[in-house]
Structure formats: C-alpha cells, structure tokens
Write a protein that holds these residues in place. Structure first.
Motif, PDB file in Angstrom:
ATOM      1  N   LYS A 137       0.819  -1.204   0.000  1.00  0.00           N
ATOM      2  CA  LYS A 137       0.000   0.000   0.000  1.00  0.00           C
ATOM      3  C   LYS A 137       0.863   1.269   0.000  1.00  0.00           C
ATOM      4  O   LYS A 137       1.760   1.396   0.816  1.00  0.00           O
ATOM      5  CB  LYS A 137      -0.906   0.018   1.232  1.00  0.00           C
ATOM      6  N   PRO A 138       0.567   2.213  -0.890  1.00  0.00           N
ATOM      7  CA  PRO A 138       1.232   3.513  -0.800  1.00  0.00           C
ATOM      8  C   PRO A 138       0.555   4.363   0.269  1.00  0.00           C
ATOM      9  O   PRO A 138      -0.661   4.332   0.415  1.00  0.00           O
ATOM     10  CB  PRO A 138       1.026   4.114  -2.187  1.00  0.00           C
ATOM     11  N   MET A 139       1.328   5.106   0.999  1.00  0.00           N
ATOM     12  CA  MET A 139       0.801   5.880   2.106  1.00  0.00           C
ATOM     13  C   MET A 139       1.224   7.340   1.965  1.00  0.00           C
ATOM     14  O   MET A 139       2.111   7.679   1.193  1.00  0.00           O
ATOM     15  CB  MET A 139       1.371   5.344   3.432  1.00  0.00           C
ATOM     16  N   ILE A 140       0.590   8.184   2.762  1.00  0.00           N
ATOM     17  CA  ILE A 140       1.124   9.512   3.027  1.00  0.00           C
ATOM     18  C   ILE A 140       1.927   9.372   4.308  1.00  0.00           C
ATOM     19  O   ILE A 140       1.422   8.876   5.314  1.00  0.00           O
ATOM     20  CB  ILE A 140      -0.002  10.539   3.174  1.00  0.00           C
TER      21      ILE A 140
ATOM     22  N   ASN B  87      10.679   0.740   1.238  1.00  0.00           N
ATOM     23  CA  ASN B  87      11.528   1.093   0.109  1.00  0.00           C
ATOM     24  C   ASN B  87      12.984   0.924   0.546  1.00  0.00           C
ATOM     25  O   ASN B  87      13.437   1.618   1.475  1.00  0.00           O
ATOM     26  CB  ASN B  87      11.252   2.539  -0.303  1.00  0.00           C
ATOM     27  N   PRO B  88      13.748   0.029  -0.081  1.00  0.00           N
ATOM     28  CA  PRO B  88      15.123  -0.210   0.365  1.00  0.00           C
ATOM     29  C   PRO B  88      16.043   0.998   0.167  1.00  0.00           C
ATOM     30  O   PRO B  88      17.078   1.099   0.823  1.00  0.00           O
ATOM     31  CB  PRO B  88      15.573  -1.389  -0.496  1.00  0.00           C
ATOM     32  N   ASP B  89      15.643   1.907  -0.712  1.00  0.00           N
ATOM     33  CA  ASP B  89      16.476   3.093  -0.948  1.00  0.00           C
ATOM     34  C   ASP B  89      16.290   4.160   0.115  1.00  0.00           C
ATOM     35  O   ASP B  89      17.235   4.880   0.460  1.00  0.00           O
ATOM     36  CB  ASP B  89      16.166   3.686  -2.332  1.00  0.00           C
ATOM     37  N   THR B  90      15.064   4.280   0.644  1.00  0.00           N
ATOM     38  CA  THR B  90      14.785   5.329   1.636  1.00  0.00           C
ATOM     39  C   THR B  90      14.657   4.777   3.059  1.00  0.00           C
ATOM     40  O   THR B  90      14.631   5.551   4.006  1.00  0.00           O
ATOM     41  CB  THR B  90      13.474   6.044   1.279  1.00  0.00           C
ATOM     42  N   HIS B  91      14.531   3.437   3.189  1.00  0.00           N
ATOM     43  CA  HIS B  91      14.350   2.782   4.500  1.00  0.00           C
ATOM     44  C   HIS B  91      13.099   3.273   5.199  1.00  0.00           C
ATOM     45  O   HIS B  91      13.046   3.371   6.421  1.00  0.00           O
ATOM     46  CB  HIS B  91      15.586   2.985   5.385  1.00  0.00           C
TER      47      HIS B  91
ATOM     48  N   GLN C  77       4.507   9.077  -3.302  1.00  0.00           N
ATOM     49  CA  GLN C  77       5.499   9.751  -4.134  1.00  0.00           C
ATOM     50  C   GLN C  77       6.514   8.787  -4.742  1.00  0.00           C
ATOM     51  O   GLN C  77       6.909   8.951  -5.898  1.00  0.00           O
ATOM     52  CB  GLN C  77       6.220  10.826  -3.306  1.00  0.00           C
ATOM     53  N   ASP C  78       6.961   7.790  -3.984  1.00  0.00           N
ATOM     54  CA  ASP C  78       8.005   6.896  -4.502  1.00  0.00           C
ATOM     55  C   ASP C  78       7.484   5.506  -4.857  1.00  0.00           C
ATOM     56  O   ASP C  78       8.263   4.603  -5.151  1.00  0.00           O
ATOM     57  CB  ASP C  78       9.168   6.784  -3.509  1.00  0.00           C
ATOM     58  N   TYR C  79       6.172   5.330  -4.861  1.00  0.00           N
ATOM     59  CA  TYR C  79       5.589   4.042  -5.237  1.00  0.00           C
ATOM     60  C   TYR C  79       6.007   3.708  -6.671  1.00  0.00           C
ATOM     61  O   TYR C  79       6.029   4.589  -7.544  1.00  0.00           O
ATOM     62  CB  TYR C  79       4.069   4.146  -5.140  1.00  0.00           C
ATOM     63  N   PRO C  80       6.339   2.441  -6.981  1.00  0.00           N
ATOM     64  CA  PRO C  80       6.809   2.083  -8.330  1.00  0.00           C
ATOM     65  C   PRO C  80       5.839   2.522  -9.424  1.00  0.00           C
ATOM     66  O   PRO C  80       4.634   2.250  -9.348  1.00  0.00           O
ATOM     67  CB  PRO C  80       6.915   0.554  -8.257  1.00  0.00           C
ATOM     68  N   LEU C  81       6.358   3.194 -10.436  1.00  0.00           N
ATOM     69  CA  LEU C  81       5.522   3.858 -11.434  1.00  0.00           C
ATOM     70  C   LEU C  81       4.628   2.884 -12.197  1.00  0.00           C
ATOM     71  O   LEU C  81       3.441   3.160 -12.411  1.00  0.00           O
ATOM     72  CB  LEU C  81       6.400   4.638 -12.419  1.00  0.00           C
ATOM     73  N   GLU C  82       5.171   1.748 -12.635  1.00  0.00           N
ATOM     74  CA  GLU C  82       4.373   0.820 -13.436  1.00  0.00           C
ATOM     75  C   GLU C  82       3.154   0.334 -12.663  1.00  0.00           C
ATOM     76  O   GLU C  82       2.032   0.310 -13.194  1.00  0.00           O
ATOM     77  CB  GLU C  82       5.237  -0.365 -13.868  1.00  0.00           C
TER      78      GLU C  82
END
Length: 254
Positions: free
Chosen positions: A2-5, A66-70, A76-81
């Motif tokens: 789930k993408p969150m705020i 997200n492994p890049d931001t922990h 905002q950073d949810y995978p685009l596809e």
C-alpha cells in the motif's frame, strides 16, 4: 503493498491511508462556498473529490519498505508501473460511479505528468485523454470554464488535505513541508480575499487556520493515522493487522 502519506517523527513514521486523505478532501469540498462551483454539478464535484484516491483501494494489505529510503513506500516513490495500473483501475471505477466525477479525476491524474515524464506514462496519458473526449461527448455541452473551476476545486481540496497529512499538528510555519511555506499552490482563484495563494498554518494540535477562507463556515472533521516504530520498518514488511490506528481531530478556522 500500500502507498501511504508518510511523515517522519522521532520514533519512526506517521502513516495515513490514501483513502483517509480522500475522505478529508471530500469533507473539505463539502464545506466550500457554493458560488465557487459556478452553480453547476455540485454533487458531482463532491463525488469526484471523495473518490479521487479510489485507485489505491485494492492494493495488498501490507506495507513494504523502500530499500532506498528505509521507509514505507509513499504515494510519491511508489513504483511507477504499478502506480499506473492502479490509476487506470481507479479512474475506470470512478467513471462508472459518476461520469462527470470520472472526467475531473482523469484530468487531475493526467496533470501529474509532463513532457519529461517517463515513457511508461505515455500510454496512460493518451488513453485518459481519449476517455476525456468520450465522456465530454456523452455529457453533451459542458462549459470549459466550469470544468476548469471544478478541477481547481478538486486540486485545492487535495492540496489542503495533504497539508494536514504532511505536517505535524502545531508545527511552526518555517518548519512546515516545503510545499506549503508560501501558501497552497494554484489557489488564487479560490481565495475570496484577492489574487494571492490561500495560506494555512497550524494554530494548535487540532486547529488549522485558513487565510483566504473559501468555506461557508468553520468546520470540524477527523482523519485516522498510525504511528509506526523504526523496529517495524526495519523488518521490511509491515502487516496491516499489526498497525493500530488513532483519530486526529481537525478544525478549520478563519
């Protein structure tokens, strides 16, 4: 997933569901001065605002990190596809609920992209523009100025709701999220006080002052959130059943 705020706090993160954000946006829209709607399609616009985050409803009941931001994936950073697949499904469902709401939400989502957007977005944009033409033909004559006014209302409600979600209650103006320190973008036409952005600030832990008040009166609403510790985030996946939700009271003041 789930993408969150998401906003950070000392012990971890504050999570807010997209559908909670949409509910708050709809409550904001329901309280706006009716003349801003140009006396047209008011129930349809309110429906559009309540439904504008329908895309996220069916996503998996877990929250991946997200492994890049922990931190948990946000809108905002949810995978685009995957995001575009969700966008398409949600917009199709909104059109089935209400054609005019579907049109406004489609215009809103297409506005997220520009000429520099990744190639994956091109097909989505083209299909949505074709859908917009189809809906307009089905609706018959709709004044473009009215559509623009209604889209502006939807986007204002979205941005004001995000202001509440992205900033800690009571935060000083100079410590706010960078999007809001100079006011709410593109809100000039909604501001009854003149051609300037509507400015917001937290007055207390539950009161938001809106300078350039576009509402019929002060009003109260609620939004649900969860505090997630860093320990949960470090596990890589946060399961929905482990998250405890709390209610945040919000009063919009003059």
């Amino acid at each position: 997933m789930k993408p969150m705020i998401i906003r950070k706090h000392e012990e971890g993160f504050i999570l807010i569901h997209q559908h909670e954000h949409a509910k708050l946006s709809g409550d904001i829209c329901s309280n706006m001065n009716k003349e801003l709607f140009l006396n047209a399609n008011i129930p349809d616009v309110v429906t559009a605002v309540y439904e504008h985050d329908r895309s996220w409803i069916r996503l998996d009941p877990q929250y991946q990190v997200n492994p890049d931001t922990h931190s948990p994936y946000s809108f905002q950073d949810y995978p685009l596809e995957e995001k575009i697949i969700a966008y398409t499904q949600g917009l199709d469902e909104t059109e089935e609920i209400n054609k005019y709401a579907g049109l406004l939400c489609s215009l809103h989502y297409v506005s997220f992209f520009d000429n520099w957007s990744p190639p994956e977005s091109k097909s989505f944009i083209e299909k949505e523009k074709q859908k917009q033409v189809k809906i307009l033909a089905e609706l018959g004559h709709v004044d473009r100025k009215v559509i623009e006014a209604h889209l502006n209302i939807l986007q204002f409600c979205d941005r004001l709701s995000l202001y509440v979600c992205l900033n800690d209650p009571g935060v000083p103006k100079n410590k706010e999220h960078e999007w809001y320190r100079e006011g709410i973008s593109h809100s000039e036409s909604i501001n009854p006080s003149g051609n300037m952005p509507i400015r917001t600030s937290w007055m207390s832990d539950y009161e938001v002052q809106v300078a350039g008040f576009p509402f019929t009166d002060e009003f109260e609403t609620w939004i649900r959130y969860s505090r997630v510790s860093k320990e949960h985030v470090d596990s890589g996946v946060i399961h929905a059943e482990k998250i405890k939700w709390e209610d945040q009271r919000v009063i919009f003041r003059r």
